[in-house]
Design a protein around this motif. Structure first.
Motif, PDB file in Angstrom:
ATOM      1  N   SER A   1       0.806  -1.230   0.000  1.00 44.00           N
ATOM      2  CA  SER A   1       0.000   0.000   0.000  1.00 44.00           C
ATOM      3  C   SER A   1       0.829   1.265   0.000  1.00 44.00           C
ATOM      4  O   SER A   1       0.344   2.323  -0.406  1.00 44.00           O
ATOM      5  CB  SER A   1      -0.933   0.013   1.217  1.00 44.00           C
ATOM      6  N   GLY A   2       2.068   1.186   0.490  1.00 48.90           N
ATOM      7  CA  GLY A   2       2.955   2.343   0.409  1.00 48.90           C
ATOM      8  C   GLY A   2       3.248   3.053   1.713  1.00 48.90           C
ATOM      9  O   GLY A   2       4.167   3.870   1.768  1.00 48.90           O
ATOM     10  N   SER A   3       2.488   2.767   2.781  1.00 44.58           N
ATOM     11  CA  SER A   3       2.754   3.447   4.051  1.00 44.58           C
ATOM     12  C   SER A   3       2.119   2.680   5.195  1.00 44.58           C
ATOM     13  O   SER A   3       1.196   1.877   4.995  1.00 44.58           O
ATOM     14  CB  SER A   3       2.216   4.877   4.038  1.00 44.58           C
ATOM     15  N   ASP A   4       2.609   2.952   6.408  1.00 43.99           N
ATOM     16  CA  ASP A   4       2.034   2.333   7.599  1.00 43.99           C
ATOM     17  C   ASP A   4       0.570   2.723   7.765  1.00 43.99           C
ATOM     18  O   ASP A   4      -0.274   1.881   8.110  1.00 43.99           O
ATOM     19  CB  ASP A   4       2.813   2.762   8.850  1.00 43.99           C
ATOM     20  N   LYS A   5       0.267   4.010   7.534  1.00 47.46           N
ATOM     21  CA  LYS A   5      -1.091   4.492   7.761  1.00 47.46           C
ATOM     22  C   LYS A   5      -2.081   3.878   6.782  1.00 47.46           C
ATOM     23  O   LYS A   5      -3.180   3.482   7.165  1.00 47.46           O
ATOM     24  CB  LYS A   5      -1.134   6.016   7.676  1.00 47.46           C
TER      25      LYS A   5
ATOM     26  N   ASN B   1      -4.830   6.045   0.138  1.00 52.91           N
ATOM     27  CA  ASN B   1      -3.709   6.985   0.093  1.00 52.91           C
ATOM     28  C   ASN B   1      -4.176   8.404  -0.185  1.00 52.91           C
ATOM     29  O   ASN B   1      -3.687   9.362   0.421  1.00 52.91           O
ATOM     30  CB  ASN B   1      -2.678   6.538  -0.951  1.00 52.91           C
ATOM     31  N   ASP B   2      -5.144   8.554  -1.087  1.00 59.14           N
ATOM     32  CA  ASP B   2      -5.649   9.899  -1.386  1.00 59.14           C
ATOM     33  C   ASP B   2      -6.447  10.466  -0.217  1.00 59.14           C
ATOM     34  O   ASP B   2      -6.412  11.673   0.047  1.00 59.14           O
ATOM     35  CB  ASP B   2      -6.489   9.874  -2.663  1.00 59.14           C
ATOM     36  N   ALA B   3      -7.167   9.601   0.496  1.00 57.93           N
ATOM     37  CA  ALA B   3      -7.895  10.060   1.682  1.00 57.93           C
ATOM     38  C   ALA B   3      -6.933  10.538   2.755  1.00 57.93           C
ATOM     39  O   ALA B   3      -7.169  11.560   3.417  1.00 57.93           O
ATOM     40  CB  ALA B   3      -8.777   8.935   2.225  1.00 57.93           C
ATOM     41  N   LEU B   4      -5.837   9.827   2.922  1.00 56.49           N
ATOM     42  CA  LEU B   4      -4.840  10.232   3.919  1.00 56.49           C
ATOM     43  C   LEU B   4      -4.156  11.537   3.513  1.00 56.49           C
ATOM     44  O   LEU B   4      -3.855  12.374   4.370  1.00 56.49           O
ATOM     45  CB  LEU B   4      -3.807   9.119   4.107  1.00 56.49           C
ATOM     46  N   LEU B   5      -3.934  11.721   2.223  1.00 56.71           N
ATOM     47  CA  LEU B   5      -3.355  12.989   1.744  1.00 56.71           C
ATOM     48  C   LEU B   5      -4.299  14.161   2.002  1.00 56.71           C
ATOM     49  O   LEU B   5      -3.852  15.294   2.216  1.00 56.71           O
ATOM     50  CB  LEU B   5      -3.048  12.898   0.248  1.00 56.71           C
TER      51      LEU B   5
ATOM     52  N   GLN C   1      -2.622   0.181   7.686  1.00 57.42           N
ATOM     53  CA  GLN C   1      -3.499   0.016   8.842  1.00 57.42           C
ATOM     54  C   GLN C   1      -4.942   0.348   8.491  1.00 57.42           C
ATOM     55  O   GLN C   1      -5.885  -0.327   8.921  1.00 57.42           O
ATOM     56  CB  GLN C   1      -3.032   0.910   9.990  1.00 57.42           C
ATOM     57  N   PHE C   2      -5.130   1.397   7.683  1.00 56.38           N
ATOM     58  CA  PHE C   2      -6.466   1.786   7.243  1.00 56.38           C
ATOM     59  C   PHE C   2      -7.138   0.631   6.499  1.00 56.38           C
ATOM     60  O   PHE C   2      -8.299   0.289   6.756  1.00 56.38           O
ATOM     61  CB  PHE C   2      -6.357   3.017   6.348  1.00 56.38           C
ATOM     62  N   LEU C   3      -6.400  -0.003   5.582  1.00 56.95           N
ATOM     63  CA  LEU C   3      -6.965  -1.085   4.780  1.00 56.95           C
ATOM     64  C   LEU C   3      -7.058  -2.383   5.572  1.00 56.95           C
ATOM     65  O   LEU C   3      -7.885  -3.241   5.260  1.00 56.95           O
ATOM     66  CB  LEU C   3      -6.137  -1.285   3.514  1.00 56.95           C
ATOM     67  N   ASP C   4      -6.227  -2.533   6.589  1.00 58.66           N
ATOM     68  CA  ASP C   4      -6.352  -3.685   7.469  1.00 58.66           C
ATOM     69  C   ASP C   4      -7.708  -3.653   8.162  1.00 58.66           C
ATOM     70  O   ASP C   4      -8.425  -4.654   8.204  1.00 58.66           O
ATOM     71  CB  ASP C   4      -5.224  -3.686   8.499  1.00 58.66           C
TER      72      ASP C   4
END
Length: 301
Positions: free
Chosen positions: A101-105, A181-185, A108-111
């Motif tokens: 996914s590219g990042s820890d956040k 990823n876009d939501a986190l951005l 975890q979000f997708l987990d």
């Protein structure tokens, strides 16, 4: 010239479930990103399983150090969360989710959003309660149940349907990664809007950021104003009490429901009002100013 090794991914043959489909999809995405050639083999042959580079949902071993991701052995493969055990997808995501996914956040979000619900279903753990007799929610698992050959489809190859299912899961998982990823951005922009707003009951966003999960942490926001991509109009969206439900913190006025154009303009006093959904969670105006006026009227209702 050295010949590049083809990585062997092994899972069981026969019927398939959402966890092995998504485990295959996740590993496929990872290797495709890295440009590594691989093949997926469906078998229960012990010698093939022993010689594989990655094994999931078969083999009776969980050992992420040697890339063995089964959970059917006595004692399972640990607890994902609460009382929910891991399935093969959860185990694969636990080790490789960040890389995929590219990042820890985002991992975890997708987990929480995807891996945990799939693990729960595979381990017989109900996350929701049915509210209507003889009617149940449609889960992602039902998509892959539909991909299984029926008793009449004797000529339909189950391995072929498995790989079709993996292709669907790959597309879905790739889109979920992009969405996460876009939501986190967007979090920073949404937080800036919240922090810079005096009356935090109405939050105005300059782009259509996914705001629900960010603003959910705060008690004040009741309505979010945002630009709509489809027609350059502006929307007024009611905040949910909980993202998992359809209950709004505050409904738009009941007298607005299903009204549009002149009818809605007359009842709201907003000259560029366009539409209000009958569910009272969404209203639309042609301009940002009009949307803000709609939200203001809704606050006082």
């Amino acid at each position: 010239m050295a010949v590049n090794k083809i990585i062997k991914l092994v899972t069981h043959d026969g019927s398939f479930h959402t966890d092995d489909v998504f485990a295959a999809a996740a590993l496929s995405i990872m290797f495709e990103k890295e440009g590594i050639e691989f093949e997926i083999i469906r078998t229960r042959d012990e010698e093939i399983i022993k010689s594989a580079d990655y094994v999931f949902d078969v083999g009776g071993i969980y050992d992420e150090g040697t890339n063995r991701f089964d959970h059917h052995q006595v004692g399972g493969a640990g607890i994902h969360k609460g009382e929910i055990g891991f399935s093969s997808f959860g185990l694969v995501w636990k080790k490789f989710g960040v890389k995929i996914s590219g990042s820890d956040k985002s991992a975890q979000f997708l987990d929480n959003k995807l891996a945990l619900p799939i693990d729960a279903w595979d381990n017989g753990y109900d996350l929701v309660q049915n509210n209507l007799p003889d009617t149940s929610p449609v889960y992602i698992q039902h998509l892959f149940f539909a991909m299984q050959p029926t008793w009449r489809e004797e000529d339909l190859n189950i391995d072929e349907m498995f790989f079709k299912s993996v292709a669907i899961a790959k597309e879905f998982l790739n889109r979920e990664i992009i969405q996460a990823n876009d939501a986190l951005l967007a979090e920073e922009a949404v937080m800036d809007a919240y922090n810079n707003t005096k009356d935090k009951r109405i939050i105005v966003l300059e782009k259509n950021y996914p705001a629900q999960h960010v603003l959910q942490e705060f008690p004040e926001p009741l309505f979010v104003i945002y630009p709509r991509r489809t027609n350059n109009y502006w929307g007024v969206k009611a905040m949910r009490e909980d993202p998992k439900t359809f209950k709004n913190k505050k409904n738009l006025p009941v007298t607005w429901g299903s009204l549009k154009d002149e009818e809605l303009q007359k009842v709201t006093g907003v000259p560029d009002a366009v539409f209000c959904h009958k569910g009272l969670f969404l209203a639309v105006a042609k301009t940002k100013e009009g949307a803000i006026k709609l939200a203001g009227v809704a606050l006082e209702s």
